[in-house]
Scaffold this motif. Structure first.
Motif, PDB file in Angstrom:
ATOM      1  N   SER A 190       0.816  -1.218   0.000  1.00 46.88           N
ATOM      2  CA  SER A 190       0.000   0.000   0.000  1.00 46.88           C
ATOM      3  C   SER A 190       0.849   1.267   0.000  1.00 46.88           C
ATOM      4  O   SER A 190       0.316   2.368  -0.187  1.00 46.88           O
ATOM      5  N   LYS A 247      -3.994  -1.249  -3.346  1.00 43.62           N
ATOM      6  CA  LYS A 247      -5.142  -1.089  -2.461  1.00 43.62           C
ATOM      7  C   LYS A 247      -5.734  -2.469  -2.199  1.00 43.62           C
ATOM      8  O   LYS A 247      -5.819  -3.305  -3.105  1.00 43.62           O
ATOM      9  N   HIS A 301      -9.267  -3.744   7.766  1.00 40.19           N
ATOM     10  CA  HIS A 301      -8.316  -2.832   8.395  1.00 40.19           C
ATOM     11  C   HIS A 301      -8.611  -2.741   9.892  1.00 40.19           C
ATOM     12  O   HIS A 301      -9.770  -2.858  10.318  1.00 40.19           O
ATOM     13  N   HIS A 340      -6.840   4.096   3.589  1.00 39.82           N
ATOM     14  CA  HIS A 340      -7.288   3.251   2.478  1.00 39.82           C
ATOM     15  C   HIS A 340      -8.046   4.079   1.436  1.00 39.82           C
ATOM     16  O   HIS A 340      -7.791   3.965   0.229  1.00 39.82           O
TER      17      HIS A 340
END
Length: 522
Positions: free
Chosen positions: A464, A471, A477, A486
Motif C-alpha cells: 500500500s 489497495k 483494516h 485506504h
C-alpha cells in the motif's frame, strides 16, 4: 399485529422491540427456545474465513424489505440503543464483515428469491434486464436467465454468492476487463438505508445513494433488490490455458489479451507454485495434469510457472469460427512451446467451474477450513515489485489454494461508486491479485494461521506504500485511521455519505470503519 421481544447483551441492556409486522421476524429465546436461538446465532457468527467469530444477540429473518425498514427505523430513533446491524447473504466474507458482535444479523436469504426477467422490447427499455432479490444467489439468476437465452455480462468466479453481497463490494472475474465489475452492470437498486428509509435509486434517481451503495461495503444501506443488465448468452465456451516461465512475458500477454475485447471474452491467470496449485485449478483439464512432471524432468521442481487463461464465447447463431479466432489469438502470444491446452465446455459449466472444485475440496475435508485470503488491486507500474514481495512471504512447499493474477481496465469502473482503486490514475491497467489459500487445521495450527495472517498484513501494508501503490480489495483494516488511509482523497466523500444515509453508524459494524453513535435525545 405481533410483538417480538428481543434481548441484547449490549451493556447488559434489555431492549424491547415493539415492531409491528405480519411476520414473526425476530428470532429470540422467547420465539424458538434457547437451543434454536443458540444455533441460529452461532451460524450468524460463522463465515467462510473462519478467522473471526463475533456472535450477535439476535437474528432477523425478514420476509420483506418492510421488516428490515421497521427494525432500522426503530434503532435509528432510539436514544438509548447502540445496537448494530449486519446484513448476511451467503456468509462468504473472510474477516467477519457480515458479523455484528452483540447486535443483530439480518439473514437476507429469508426474503423470497424472486427473479423476474424482462426481455428487450417488453417495455420502453432498449435492453434486457433481471429484477432480483438482494439475498438471491448469482447461480439462481444464471439458471433463470438462461431459460430466456440471456445472462448477466459480468461475474464472480464463484456463483454461490448473494447479489447484494457482491454488489456491496464490487464483483470481479475474468470478464471485468471487458464489461467492468458487477457494480458497473446495475441499472437500479432498492435499498433500505440506515435510517430505515426504503429507496429506489438509479443513476437518474437518488443517484448519490445508488453510487454510494455500489461497492459501499454495506455502510450506507442494505440492498433488497437489484436490476441487473442482461445480454445474449453464448451456447459454449472455448477455454484456453497457456503456460509461461517468465513473469514479464506472462503479464505482457495478459495485457495483450485485454486489449482485444472484440475477440476475447474472458482473461485470468494464476501462478503455479507447486503441483497442488495446478491440480486445484485443473478440473476441466484432466488430460494435462502431467504438466508439472514434464517440467520437473527438465529441471528444478521448485521452479515457479505462470498460466494465462482466456476464453472465447461461441454463440453458434453468429456464424463465427471460434477455433479460427482462438488460433488467431494464440499466434500473438509468447507461451512456452507446446504448452497451450484448450477445452470446449457449456457456458453454464464454464461459469460454474469453481463449484466443481468446491465439491472436490469438500470431499477431502478442505472446504470448511480457515481461509486467510488476501486480495489486492495493484497498478501496472508496481506489479513486478509486488510479485517479488509476495514470493518473499509465501512458501511453495506448503501453499494450498489458487494464487490468481490478472489485469483489469480502469475505464470500466465508475469512480462515482465507493470502490477504491489504486491512485495511479494515468495507468489504465490495474492488476487484481488473489492469494486464496486454505489453512487446514490438520496441517496448520493456530500459531501457523496467525503467522499466515501476519505475513499477509505485512504484504498488504508494504504494497500500500507509494512505491507499489496497491489497495486492498475486500479489505480488512484494524482502525478508522487505517480506513481513512485506504480511501485517501475519497475519504471525505465516503464519510459524508455515511453521515447522510446511516448517521448513527448502525450498519455493517464488522468492517470497523465507523463507531456506533447514540441517537440525540428528544
Amino acid at each position: 399485529m405481533e410483538f417480538a421481544l428481543f434481548c441484547t447483551r449490549v451493556n447488559a441492556l434489555v431492549l424491547l422491540l415493539a415492531l409491528c409486522s405480519p411476520y414473526k421476524f425476530i428470532q429470540s429465546p422467547m420465539d424458538f427456545g434457547p437451543l434454536n436461538f443458540l444455533q441460529t446465532t452461532n451460524t450468524a457468527s460463522l463465515d467462510f474465513g473462519r478467522i473471526l467469530f463475533n456472535s450477535p444477540s439476535a437474528v432477523l429473518r425478514p420476509q420483506s424489505p418492510r421488516d428490515i425498514s421497521l427494525l432500522l427505523s426503530f434503532l435509528s430513533a432510539s436514544s438509548y440503543s447502540k445496537v448494530t446491524v449486519a446484513a448476511r447473504g451467503a456468509g462468504h466474507s473472510i474477516y467477519g464483515q457480515a458479523q455484528a458482535l452483540d447486535g443483530i444479523v439480518i439473514e437476507m436469504d429469508s426474503i423470497p428469491s424472486n427473479v423476474v426477467i424482462r426481455e428487450k422490447g417488453e417495455d420502453e427499455a432498449g435492453f434486457s434486464y433481471a429484477d432480483v432479490s438482494g439475498g438471491a444467489l448469482w447461480i439462481e439468476l444464471l439458471e433463470e436467465s438462461l431459460k430466456f437465452g440471456l445472462a448477466p455480462r459480468s461475474w464472480t468466479d464463484y456463483l454461490y454468492l448473494s447479489i447484494g453481497g457482491t454488489l456491496s463490494n464490487g464483483g470481479i472475474s475474468g470478464q471485468t476487463f471487458k464489461y467492468g465489475p458487477q457494480i458497473s452492470n446495475v441499472l437500479q437498486l432498492e435499498v433500505v438505508t440506515g435510517k430505515g428509509e426504503v429507496v429506489t435509486c438509479s443513476p437518474n434517481k437518488s443517484s448519490d445513494l445508488f453510487y454510494a451503495v455500489l461497492g459501499g461495503l454495506g455502510q450506507f444501506g442494505i440492498i433488497t433488490s437489484a436490476r441487473i443488465l442482461l445480454q445474449e448468452a453464448p451456447h459454449k465456451v472455448r477455454w484456453v490455458r497457456a503456460f509461461y516461465e517468465d513473469f514479464s512475458t506472462f503479464i505482457s500477454d495478459q495485457e495483450l489479451l485485454v486489449s482485444m475485447p472484440n475477440l476475447v471474452d474472458y482473461v485470468e491467470g494464476f501462478i503455479v507454485l507447486n503441483e497442488q496449485s495446478l491440480h486445484s485449478a485443473s478440473i476441466a483439464f484432466p488430460a494435462h495434469l502431467d504438466f508439472i512432471h514434464k517440467f520437473q524432468s527438465k529441471g528444478s521442481s521448485s521452479k515457479v510457472y505462470y498460466c494465462v487463461e482466456f476464453a472465447v464465447h461461441d454463440y453458434q447463431t453468429k456464424g463465427t469460427d471460434v477455433e479460427q479466432v482462438v488460433e488467431e489469438i494464440s499466434r500473438l502470444l509468447s507461451y512456452l512451446p507446446s504448452h497451450i491446452y484448450s477445452v470446449e465446455v457449456s457456458y453454464f459449466d464454464f461459469l460454474n467451474r469453481v463449484r466443481m472444485e468446491e465439491m472436490s475440496l469438500r470431499g477431502r475435508g478442505l472446504w470448511d477450513v480457515p481461509h486467510p485470503w488476501l486480495n489486492m488491486f495493484v497498478p501496472k507500474s508496481g506489479i513486478k515489485e509486488f510479485r517479488d514481495l509476495l514470493m518473499e512471504n509465501i512458501s511453495s512447499d506448503d501453499f494450498e489454494g489458487p494464487l490468481l493474477i490478472y489485469p483489469l481496465i480502469r475505464d470500466k469502473w465508475d469512480m462515482n461508486m465507493s470502490v477504491v482503486l489504486p491512485e495511479a490514475v494515468r495507468e489504465q491497467v490495474v492488476y487484481v491479485v488473489g492469494v486464496l489459500r486454505s489453512a487446514s487445521p490438520a496441517s496448520c495450527s493456530t500459531h501457523c494461521l496467525n503467522n499466515l495472517l501476519h505475513r499477509h498484513r505485512h504484504v498488504a501494508e508494504t504494497a500500500s506504500r507509494p512505491h507499489i501503490g496497491g489497495k486492498q480489495y475486500l479489505a480488512h483494516h484494524p482502525s478508522t485511521a487505517h480506513w481513512q488511509d485506504h480511501f485517501g482523497p475519497r475519504w471525505d466523500q465516503f464519510k459524508a455519505r455515511k453521515s447522510r444515509f446511516d448517521p448513527l453508524s448502525i450498519l455493517a459494524p464488522g468492517h470497523g470503519i465507523f463507531p456506533r453513535l447514540y441517537a440525540p435525545s428528544h
